[in-house]
Scaffold this motif. Structure first.
Motif: not given
Ligand code: UD1
Length: 430
Positions: A78-106
């Protein structure tokens, strides 16, 4: 703001159960969105970083169903958005893993650039170099990394330094990039292996994880699975050093002893007895410990995430120890705090010189980051008198039920948030 108040001096004795590995879980949750099927993940640690990442995953539209504190079901259809909000990345650096995951899939992803961090500058150039080699166009636009590809393709990538994050991020994207990818100079950490195992359970074709050459044959699609995360070797190691520093006796359960070998070796070197079982280790420190030298290195070397914990223990050991930090540039921020508790510690560049003292004494200190925060708690448990640790929000990022687990081992520790609660604790412990 919550604080820990500790009355030190009790040897910690008993058994403790270790939770799932936070650093593996962060990547595994991101990888779980790479299929449209449901992925069930077990042995998830219930810590702040994980809960924030789950919020970020829900925010981009995935279905996140937390069945209980250690189990979650994720469905990325059900993912509609490939853009992750800064609010999360500023709290946890490791949300950068969404970059590899989204890039691979979409084949596209947009994740804000993670900022600096309190253990030093942490570039992600190797992640981006990997994505580019896989055929993505990567730009920094308005503070965000925007990665896009018409089509990804396999590639031969040589990492300039051993990076856990880059290895995992590239491995995720490459698992859905047609053709063959080879990652050379890959990180060998147990969580790299754990993420590769999950991806393989989802239908990926990854070989060599755990060595410094990872070979990936891209697949078109990944599918659902059920997966249980490995135990957290850093949480386990923290309790092992808590046993050492307080001259206690702790059975650390639900671990993979092989993952703890660097820590075990150092504990034995300084005079602890360490007994290994199939899925537990027992650490006994019956006498004053002795000095050693230690240098942090990528796995299987001594982990940087265990550097403050050994330093605190060495602060109480006989003789002069040298601790060298070779991974992060600013990981001795706790040294001044420890000195306020009576430790004799001097930092020069990436080295700390520690002259062991007989005793530490309680003081008010502040946690500068996650692992240093846990180490200061250990110092407080070993010290005479009352220690107050401020900024424990860092500790809550990565340790599940920390104070409960410590109390079950005989520690006098309370989480407090007011002067009244501090006074109550002091009255109670006398
Ligand atoms: C992970 C862990 C962290 C641990 C570290 C080292 C997670 C969420 N965090 O962090 O707890 O301390 O591994 O074991 O798993 N580097 C670059 N460019 C890059 C990537 C890294 O220069 O593109 C440098 C870093 O600044 C650092 C070194 O490489 O000096 C290792 O960093 P890396 O292994 O990537 O650490 P993280 O994955 O961020």
């Amino acid at each position: 703001m919550d604080q820990y108040i500790i009355k030190g001096g009790n040897p910690l004795v008993g058994e403790v159960e270790i939770a799932g590995a936070k650093n593996a879980a962060l990547a595994i949750l991101a990888a779980a969105i790479m299929t449209d099927d449901t992925v069930l993940i077990e042995n998830l640690p219930d810590v702040r970083d994980i809960n924030v990442l789950l919020e970020a995953i829900a925010e981009i539209g995935a279905k996140v169903d937390r069945i209980n504190r250690s189990t979650v079901r994720i469905n990325g259809s059900t993912i509609q958005d490939i853009s992750v909000d800064y609010e999360y990345i500023k709290k946890i650096r490791a949300s950068y893993y969404l970059l590899g995951a989204l890039l691979g899939k979409y084949k596209k992803a947009e994740v804000p650039l993670p900022g600096g961090c309190n253990i030093g500058s942490r570039p992600i150039d190797q992640h981006l170099k990997g994505f580019r080699a896989l055929g993505a166009k990567v730009d920094i636009i308005n503070g965000a990394i925007v990665a896009k590809a018409d089509q990804l393709h396999g590639s031969h990538i040589f990492l300039d330094m051993v990076s856990v994050g880059a290895t995992i991020n590239i491995m995720m994207a490459a698992s859905m990039a047609p053709g063959r990818t080879i990652i050379e100079n890959a990180a060998r950490e147990p969580h790299v292996v754990d993420v590769a195992n999950l991806l393989n359970c989802m239908g990926a074709n990854i070989k060599g994880a755990g060595t410094d050459v990872i070979r990936i044959k891209g697949v078109e699609k990944l599918h659902g699975t059920e997966y249980s995360i490995i135990p957290d070797q850093i949480e386990a190691g923290t309790f092992m050093f808590a046993a050492a520093a307080t001259r206690g006796d702790i059975m650390v359960k639900n671990v993979i002893p092989k993952h703890l070998e660097a820590t075990t070796a150092k504990l034995e070197e300084i005079g602890c007895e360490v007994e290994e079982f199939d899925d537990a280790v027992r650490v006994v420190a019956s006498k004053r410990l002795r000095r050693t030298h230690v240098k942090t290195l990528p796995y299987p070397g001594y982990p940087t995430d265990m550097q403050p914990q050994i330093a605190v223990t060495l602060a109480l050991a006989q003789g002069t120890s040298i601790v060298t930090e070779s991974i992060f540039e600013n990981r001795f921020k706790y040294a001044d705090e420890l000195a306020r508790m009576g430790a004799n510690i001097k930092v020069e560049g990436n080295t700390a010189i520690i002259d062991g003292v007989e005793k530490l004494s309680g003081a008010r200190v502040s946690a500068p980051d996650l692992r240093a925060g846990a180490a200061l708690v250990i110092a407080g448990l070993a010290a005479e008198g009352i220690t107050i640790v401020d900024d424990i929000v860092y500790i809550q990022r990565g340790y599940e039920n920390f104070e409960h687990k410590l109390r079950s081992l005989g520690a006098e520790i309370e989480r407090v948030s007011s002067e009244k609660e501090i006074q109550k604790f002091k009255l109670r412990v006398g």
